[in-house]
Design a protein around this motif. Structure first.
Motif, PDB file in Angstrom:
ATOM      1  N   ARG A   1       2.469  -1.381   3.828  1.00  0.00           N
ATOM      2  CA  ARG A   1       1.739  -2.591   4.072  1.00  0.00           C
ATOM      3  C   ARG A   1       1.858  -3.767   3.062  1.00  0.00           C
TER       4      ARG A   1
ATOM      5  N   THR B   1       0.809  -1.220   0.054  1.00  0.00           N
ATOM      6  CA  THR B   1       0.093  -0.138  -0.010  1.00  0.00           C
ATOM      7  C   THR B   1       0.993   1.303   0.023  1.00  0.00           C
TER       8      THR B   1
ATOM      9  N   SER C   1     -11.515  -4.457   4.351  1.00  0.00           N
ATOM     10  CA  SER C   1     -10.564  -5.232   3.786  1.00  0.00           C
ATOM     11  C   SER C   1     -10.949  -5.410   2.233  1.00  0.00           C
TER      12      SER C   1
ATOM     13  N   THR D   1      -5.980  -6.823   3.764  1.00  0.00           N
ATOM     14  CA  THR D   1      -5.696  -5.632   3.879  1.00  0.00           C
ATOM     15  C   THR D   1      -6.895  -4.604   4.010  1.00  0.00           C
TER      16      THR D   1
END
Length: 762
Positions: free
Chosen positions: A428, A424, A467, A434
């Motif tokens: 991340r 990201t 997510s 995620t």
């Protein structure tokens, strides 16, 4: 001879020799003077040839051309009739050996000239060769014009006489080469010498193609006007003669407005020519109106679904260089396809049932469906739906490339990130769990300078932090626009191509809007690409022919080896996420009625111009696309407007059609689950981010009731937008998705228009 005569003769010879030497010296001096004069000229003048050089070159060329012509005239003989004149059918079979249909059977019955109307004979002369009855089989000016055009690179031109066209139809081929043109002219001269003009006219009218699978005037008169060739009137004859220039394009029953106008202009040209040649009175011609032909009738051998399946198989053979078009067209082939008869019938029945369930409005006839089904483990195309009847609507919707796929493109966004271990914006690792910001119109970060993209969610709904799995379930545009940018737009495009979408798919440039489905692959392309996920990341390009024979000889066909498009971990994670879409909380919840493990994705485009569902089980991968088109001018319409409701979403009628087909195709087959190999914690619900408390999941169980139909509305359709250029701000994204209904009990009143609910059947 006496002595005096000898002296006289000697003096005469000597005088002649002196004159000869003088002439030679004069010519030599003249040459030297010309040479000196030319050398005295500026350099730029010396590069141009003199008139003597030009004249001598032209004379040499003429002499060589005459010699070559006579040599060819002696060596070129009138050949036997070509293969097309005696062609056989091509027969296409289902995988089980039962016949699908036939092509190449020549719809022709030769007639003597006495059974062909005089008006038709005159119309053909006016249209194709106004010097027919006076020329020697060729038109020298036409040949020179065609040769000059070829030599100068402008392409091969017309100029053929009726005799030449007859020779091409009956003895030669339509091969576009200068050699064929020369042989055609020589054979035409010989035919003109050995056959009468009436014989040539009859042969030409009996071998010419008029469109609608009509070879020869008898078949043409029946196909266009339902009468015998002897009954053709002057206006009807003029139209049939006009068709010879462009048989398919000038059929006004199926032509575009521009081509209809061109056909009528050609008709007028033919009638005016008949007046000029003295075949038609000027006053009578002035009172004539265009003779509209009757609607096309089913084409023998390709009516119903047969034509669509044959079209796919034929394209497969030609596009893969297995058989060239001319050789295939010569006939005599037996082609066994991969289509499964039971599955094909099931797909047709499912589409017909789905279309019947649409609200009963007149405009609903404009709604069309394209669908395809593939065996993911082999790549075999087992079924396809290209339209209701190929003889009536020959455009194959299963392979068309002008339907935006919307949110069914999002799995490629996810696959690109997983395959390349993308991160990201804050570093991340991207996995299905995620979390992302699901706020509607959240602007995408990390785009190249100058690009701004802030796509709205369906109904402008905010989801907070959710997510990637949940965002796929709810088809949240804001999330996947950002996730695609994080993965890399170029990688997203490469992932789609790796899965199986053609690299030249329209509107598949690496732009922000690509992530939300502005590309226009065909339904067959999408079925093949999703089959790659179904096959654990191994791609096999869909194929349609498993056996090819001719004259009892079997021909070798390509092998279909799987290639690795994605790692198994990547493909299986995508499948795991798409399984969540086919769940009570997902946009594809209606597919849970299949009662088998299934994965898939819905897609609904901007202005409701198309709606999709692409899904799979371990055994089959199937795509269904729905759209609406004005039958008169073929402009795209809003599905909601055509159906008389607020909106047709991918999670509604396309999903219903998919479910009905898959249930019938898989009936009686064992139930298998996906054998997924997933990284640890990939799909653990405890580790995934949840929707924002202000936007909880709408329900936890699939509806078991039959909801009532929403009140019909007639929103004004808006024109589709094109893919934005990379240097401008992209427009509002195409995808929009339906959400499952909020109540778990049957609603007492229809939901309000525009809430994003799935339109239930009527």
């Amino acid at each position: 001879m006496n002595k005096g005569d000898s002296k006289t003769t000697g003096r005469a010879v000597a005088a002649w020799r002196r004159q000869l030497r003088t002439a030679q010296q004069t010519r030599r001096r003249a040459r030297l003077l010309r040479k000196a004069a030319r050398e005295a000229m500026p350099w730029w003048r010396r590069i141009f040839p003199t008139w003597r050089m030009v004249l001598s070159s032209l004379l040499t060329m003429v002499l060589l051309a005459v010699a070559a012509f006579f040599a060819l005239y002696v060596t070129v003989q009138v050949p036997d009739p070509n293969a097309a004149a005696v062609s056989q059918s091509n027969v296409y079979y289902y995988a089980d050996g039962t016949e699908i249909g036939r092509t190449g059977a020549v719809n022709r019955e030769s007639l003597p000239l006495s059974e062909i109307s005089v008006a038709m004979q005159h119309a053909v002369v006016a249209a194709e060769d106004r010097t027919f009855y006076s020329n020697k089989g060729v038109d020298a000016r036409g040949i020179l014009r065609a040769a000059l055009s070829t030599v100068t690179g402008k392409g091969l031109q017309g100029g053929s006489t009726i005799t030449q066209q007859y020779v091409r139809n009956y003895y030669l081929t339509s091969e576009q080469t200068l050699d064929r043109k020369v042989r055609e002219a020589i054979i035409a001269i010989k035919v003109n010498e050995t056959q009468s003009k009436d014989s040539i006219m009859a042969g030409y009218l009996n071998t010419s193609y008029f469109g609608r699978n009509a070879y020869g005037i008898r078949a043409a008169a029946e196909a266009y006007y339902g009468i015998r060739a002897s009954q053709l009137s002057v206006p009807q004859s003029a139209y049939l003669a006009a068709l010879l220039k462009a048989p398919s394009s000038y059929d006004i029953s199926t032509a575009t407005p521009a081509l209809r106008a061109a056909a009528v202009a050609r008709w007028n040209y033919v009638l005016d020519g008949m007046v000029d040649l003295g075949y038609l009175d000027k006053d009578r011609r002035a009172g004539m109106t265009f003779p509209a032909p009757r609607a096309p009738r089913p084409t023998p051998g390709v009516g119903g679904q047969a034509g669509y399946l044959i079209d796919i198989a034929r394209k497969y053979l030609i596009d893969n260089d297995i058989v060239d078009e001319a050789t295939l067209g010569s006939g005599g082939w037996q082609i066994t396809t991969t289509f499964v008869k039971k599955d094909q019938h099931a797909l047709v029945a499912a589409v017909k049932k789905g279309l019947r369930e649409l609200p009963g409005t007149r405009k609903a006839r404009s709604i069309r469906v394209g669908a395809a089904s593939v065996d993911p483990s082999t790549g075999r195309i087992v079924a396809a739906y290209g339209g209701p009847d190929y003889a009536v609507r020959p455009y194959n919707d299963a392979v068309r490339h002008d339907l935006q796929v919307g949110s069914t493109f999002k799995p490629f966004d996810l696959a690109a990130a997983l395959q390349h271990h993308a991160t990201t914006q804050d570093g991340r690792a991207i996995t299905p769990r995620t979390p992302y910001d699901g706020t509607s119109r959240h602007c995408v970060q990390g785009l190249p300078r100058g690009l701004h993209y802030c796509p709205p969610n369906e109904d402008d709904r905010d989801y907070g932090r959710i997510s990637l799995r949940t965002a796929m379930m709810k088809s949240v545009n804001a999330v996947y626009a950002q996730e695609g940018a994080d993965a890399g737009l170029a990688r997203v495009r490469r992932a789609a191509v790796a899965a199986g979408l053609p690299a030249d798919t329209p509107d598949m440039g690496a732009t922000p809007a690509l992530t939300l489905g502005v590309a226009t692959p065909s339904p067959l392309d999408m079925a093949g690409a999703y089959a790659t996920f179904d096959h654990h990341g191994r791609r096999i390009a869909p194929w349609a022919v498993q056996q090819l024979t001719r004259d009892n000889k079997a021909y070798e066909l390509p092998h279909h080896e799987a290639t690795r498009a994605f790692s198994r971990a990547t493909a299986d994670q995508v499948t795991s996420v798409l399984k969540s879409v086919v769940s009570p909380e997902g946009t594809g919840y209606l597919a849970t009625a299949l009662g088998r493990p299934a994965a898939g994705k819905t897609g609904t485009t901007d202005n409701n111009l198309s709606a999709w569902f692409v899904g799979y089980t371990p055994e089959l991968t199937t795509s269904v696309a729905m759209f609406a088109e004005n039958p008169k001018d073929h402009t795209r319409m809003s599905l909601g407007d055509a159906a008389g409701i607020s909106r047709v979403n991918g999670g509604s009628y396309p999903t219903r059609i998919w479910t009905a087909y898959m249930a019938a195709a898989l009936k009686g087959r064992p139930v298998h689950d996906f054998r997924l190999k997933l990284p640890a914690q990939t799909h653990s619900p405890r580790t995934e981010a949840r929707p924002h408390p202000a936007n909880p999941p709408s329900h936890t169980t699939p509806p078991t009731h039959r909801p009532t139909t929403p009140a019909p509305t007639t929103p004004t359709p808006t024109p589709p937008r094109s893919t934005p250029p990379a240097t401008t701000t992209p427009p509002t994204p195409t995808p929009s998705e339906t959400e499952p209904p909020t109540p778990t009990e049957p609603p007492s009143t229809p939901p309000p228009s525009g809430t994003g609910t799935s339109p239930p059947p009527s």
